[in-house]
Write a protein that holds these residues in place. Sequence first.
Motif, PDB file in Angstrom:
ATOM      1  N   ARG A   1      -2.327  -2.016  23.080  1.00 27.07           N
ATOM      2  CA  ARG A   1      -2.484  -2.278  21.651  1.00 27.07           C
ATOM      3  C   ARG A   1      -2.551  -3.782  21.428  1.00 27.07           C
ATOM      4  O   ARG A   1      -1.720  -4.534  21.930  1.00 27.07           O
ATOM      5  CB  ARG A   1      -1.306  -1.690  20.881  1.00 27.07           C
ATOM      6  CG  ARG A   1      -1.147  -0.172  21.021  1.00 27.07           C
ATOM      7  CD  ARG A   1       0.121   0.297  20.336  1.00 27.07           C
ATOM      8  NE  ARG A   1       0.302   1.748  20.379  1.00 27.07           N
ATOM      9  CZ  ARG A   1       1.389   2.354  20.834  1.00 27.07           C
ATOM     10  NH1 ARG A   1       2.423   1.629  21.289  1.00 27.07           N
ATOM     11  NH2 ARG A   1       1.479   3.659  20.831  1.00 27.07           N
TER      12      ARG A   1
ATOM     13  N   THR B   1      -7.052  -1.215  19.936  1.00 26.78           N
ATOM     14  CA  THR B   1      -6.655  -0.900  21.300  1.00 26.78           C
ATOM     15  C   THR B   1      -7.803  -1.228  22.238  1.00 26.78           C
ATOM     16  O   THR B   1      -8.966  -1.313  21.821  1.00 26.78           O
ATOM     17  CB  THR B   1      -6.275   0.582  21.463  1.00 26.78           C
ATOM     18  OG1 THR B   1      -7.418   1.394  21.159  1.00 26.78           O
ATOM     19  CG2 THR B   1      -5.105   0.956  20.573  1.00 26.78           C
TER      20      THR B   1
ATOM     21  N   ASP C   1       1.876  -4.119  24.708  1.00 27.09           N
ATOM     22  CA  ASP C   1       2.362  -2.924  24.041  1.00 27.09           C
ATOM     23  C   ASP C   1       1.419  -1.794  24.441  1.00 27.09           C
ATOM     24  O   ASP C   1       0.259  -1.758  24.018  1.00 27.09           O
ATOM     25  CB  ASP C   1       2.357  -3.136  22.529  1.00 27.09           C
ATOM     26  CG  ASP C   1       2.797  -1.911  21.750  1.00 27.09           C
ATOM     27  OD1 ASP C   1       3.403  -1.006  22.361  1.00 27.09           O
ATOM     28  OD2 ASP C   1       2.525  -1.860  20.538  1.00 27.09           O
TER      29      ASP C   1
ATOM     30  N   ASN D   1       6.708   3.437  26.125  1.00 23.22           N
ATOM     31  CA  ASN D   1       7.959   2.822  25.674  1.00 23.22           C
ATOM     32  C   ASN D   1       8.238   3.059  24.196  1.00 23.22           C
ATOM     33  O   ASN D   1       9.149   2.445  23.637  1.00 23.22           O
ATOM     34  CB  ASN D   1       7.937   1.319  25.974  1.00 23.22           C
ATOM     35  CG  ASN D   1       7.733   1.013  27.449  1.00 23.22           C
ATOM     36  OD1 ASN D   1       6.693   0.491  27.849  1.00 23.22           O
ATOM     37  ND2 ASN D   1       8.698   1.389  28.269  1.00 23.22           N
ATOM     38  N   ASP D   2       7.470   3.946  23.570  1.00 18.04           N
ATOM     39  CA  ASP D   2       7.664   4.240  22.153  1.00 18.04           C
ATOM     40  C   ASP D   2       8.888   5.132  21.940  1.00 18.04           C
ATOM     41  O   ASP D   2       9.383   5.774  22.868  1.00 18.04           O
ATOM     42  CB  ASP D   2       6.427   4.941  21.584  1.00 18.04           C
ATOM     43  CG  ASP D   2       5.205   4.047  21.533  1.00 18.04           C
ATOM     44  OD1 ASP D   2       5.357   2.826  21.654  1.00 18.04           O
ATOM     45  OD2 ASP D   2       4.087   4.597  21.390  1.00 18.04           O
TER      46      ASP D   2
END
Length: 269
Positions: free
Chosen positions: A7, A12, A56, A103-104
């Motif tokens: 992102r 993206t 991210d 990792n969200d």
Amino acid sequence: MKLATARFDGRTAAVRVDGDEAVELPAADVGALLAQPDWRHVAAQGGTRHQLSGLDLAPVVPQPGKIVCVGLNYRNHILEMGRELPEHPTLFAKYAEALIGPNDEIVKPADSDALDWEGELAVVIGTRVRNADAEAAAAAIAGYAVLNDVTVRDYQYRTKQWLQGKTFEDTTPFGPHLVTTDGFELDAEITTEVDGEVVQSSNVKDLVFGPVDLVSYISRIVTLNPGDVIATGTPGGVGHARKPARYLSVGSKLVTRIAGLGELVNTVR
């Protein structure tokens, strides 16, 4: 080769992972990259370089056309659930809205306290395939990634159909990247940890139906297209099978790891 979707300020992009760097590629995400017939050539190109540690990451394929999941596909999990080894794969669907990045945060449904973990190997399709024999099925696989089929058990067992417990939005971490078939052997340890405790530990070679079997079988039912995902099932150790049952709660830290593919690190909120 390792590919990921990163992102960047409202957009993206697909990236190729080179050591501790990520090389930006001319595609909006890994799914869009795989849709290009020459995706391997495109993925080898140069581009803007970013530090991998600062990125991210989104779900490796953010909007797959199909997510086909397999239930009861590890021998040890089948036995812990009191079932017999199946003659055919048990299939159900999941929708793209369920997917989150590696990792969200996992979003716990407000009206359920039965949120369970299911670490899985994900197969990502790279070539359109229909009615595939073993050779064609193997050639259609672009690579592999890690997925956790986080399940809302009370919703799952409201009826005999599992869909409603399997596709709550923002519950299914998927990534961190896709490792192409030439970079991964199907003899890898798979582990899941909850708050630092190992709760699942197995090897993907314990699958009853392997990736090639699944691609061949599913392609008899429906055409598989580039970017489609098959979640191959989870090993023993799920919370629902424990006595007493154990579930994820707000603040739980879930780590899903497959050797050679990387790990997902997600906190429940």
